[in-house]
Design a protein around this motif. Structure first.
Motif, PDB file in Angstrom:
ATOM      1  N   ARG A  48      64.898  23.710 -54.893  1.00  0.00           N
ATOM      2  CA  ARG A  48      63.692  23.620 -54.067  1.00  0.00           C
ATOM      3  C   ARG A  48      63.895  24.183 -52.669  1.00  0.00           C
ATOM      4  O   ARG A  48      63.098  24.967 -52.185  1.00  0.00           O
ATOM      5  CB  ARG A  48      63.212  22.171 -53.973  1.00  0.00           C
ATOM      6  CG  ARG A  48      61.846  22.059 -53.270  1.00  0.00           C
ATOM      7  CD  ARG A  48      61.387  20.638 -53.128  1.00  0.00           C
ATOM      8  NE  ARG A  48      62.174  20.028 -52.055  1.00  0.00           N
ATOM      9  CZ  ARG A  48      62.685  18.808 -52.084  1.00  0.00           C
ATOM     10  NH1 ARG A  48      62.484  18.042 -53.125  1.00  0.00           N
ATOM     11  NH2 ARG A  48      63.377  18.328 -51.079  1.00  0.00           N
ATOM     12  N   ASP A  53      59.740  28.240 -53.799  1.00  0.00           N
ATOM     13  CA  ASP A  53      58.810  28.020 -54.914  1.00  0.00           C
ATOM     14  C   ASP A  53      59.103  28.915 -56.105  1.00  0.00           C
ATOM     15  O   ASP A  53      58.493  28.764 -57.151  1.00  0.00           O
ATOM     16  CB  ASP A  53      57.368  28.266 -54.449  1.00  0.00           C
ATOM     17  CG  ASP A  53      56.907  27.237 -53.436  1.00  0.00           C
ATOM     18  OD1 ASP A  53      57.413  26.094 -53.488  1.00  0.00           O
ATOM     19  OD2 ASP A  53      56.054  27.569 -52.591  1.00  0.00           O
ATOM     20  N   THR A  56      62.873  27.204 -60.458  1.00  0.00           N
ATOM     21  CA  THR A  56      62.729  25.874 -61.040  1.00  0.00           C
ATOM     22  C   THR A  56      64.113  25.300 -61.330  1.00  0.00           C
ATOM     23  O   THR A  56      65.110  26.034 -61.322  1.00  0.00           O
ATOM     24  CB  THR A  56      61.938  25.947 -62.363  1.00  0.00           C
ATOM     25  OG1 THR A  56      62.684  26.746 -63.284  1.00  0.00           O
ATOM     26  CG2 THR A  56      60.549  26.538 -62.142  1.00  0.00           C
TER      27      THR A  56
END
Length: 88
Positions: A48, A53, A56
């Motif tokens: 993160r 963004d 993952t």
């Protein structure tokens, strides 16, 4: 001292380009796996904060495992073969 700073900068960029990129597959095609709570939290924060963004948890873990398997392919294959001999 300048060399150390440059080396650290290169190491950081190398890490980002290897591990903090989108995976070639989607998580829904994988399987559920449990990870220690402290590792999960650490992985989540790395993905993160450093990856933003774009990355993952799945992508980060997939990239780390791909690198691990590529780096240790011969040893893994040798150990596997030791324990997987034909019966006859």
């Amino acid at each position: 001292m300048i060399w150390k700073r440059w080396n650290k900068r290169e190491a950081k960029q190398n890490y980002r380009s290897r591990y903090l990129k989108k995976a070639d597959t989607v998580a829904r095609q994988g399987k559920l796996v449990y990870v220690r709570r402290e590792y999960h939290e650490r992985i989540r924060r790395i993905a993160r904060v450093i990856g933003g963004d774009d990355v993952t948890l799945f992508s980060y873990i997939d990239n780390v495992l791909a690198e691990h398997f590529a780096s240790h392919k011969e040893v893994i294959a040798s150990l596997y073969d030791e324990h997987n001999r034909p019966i006859f």
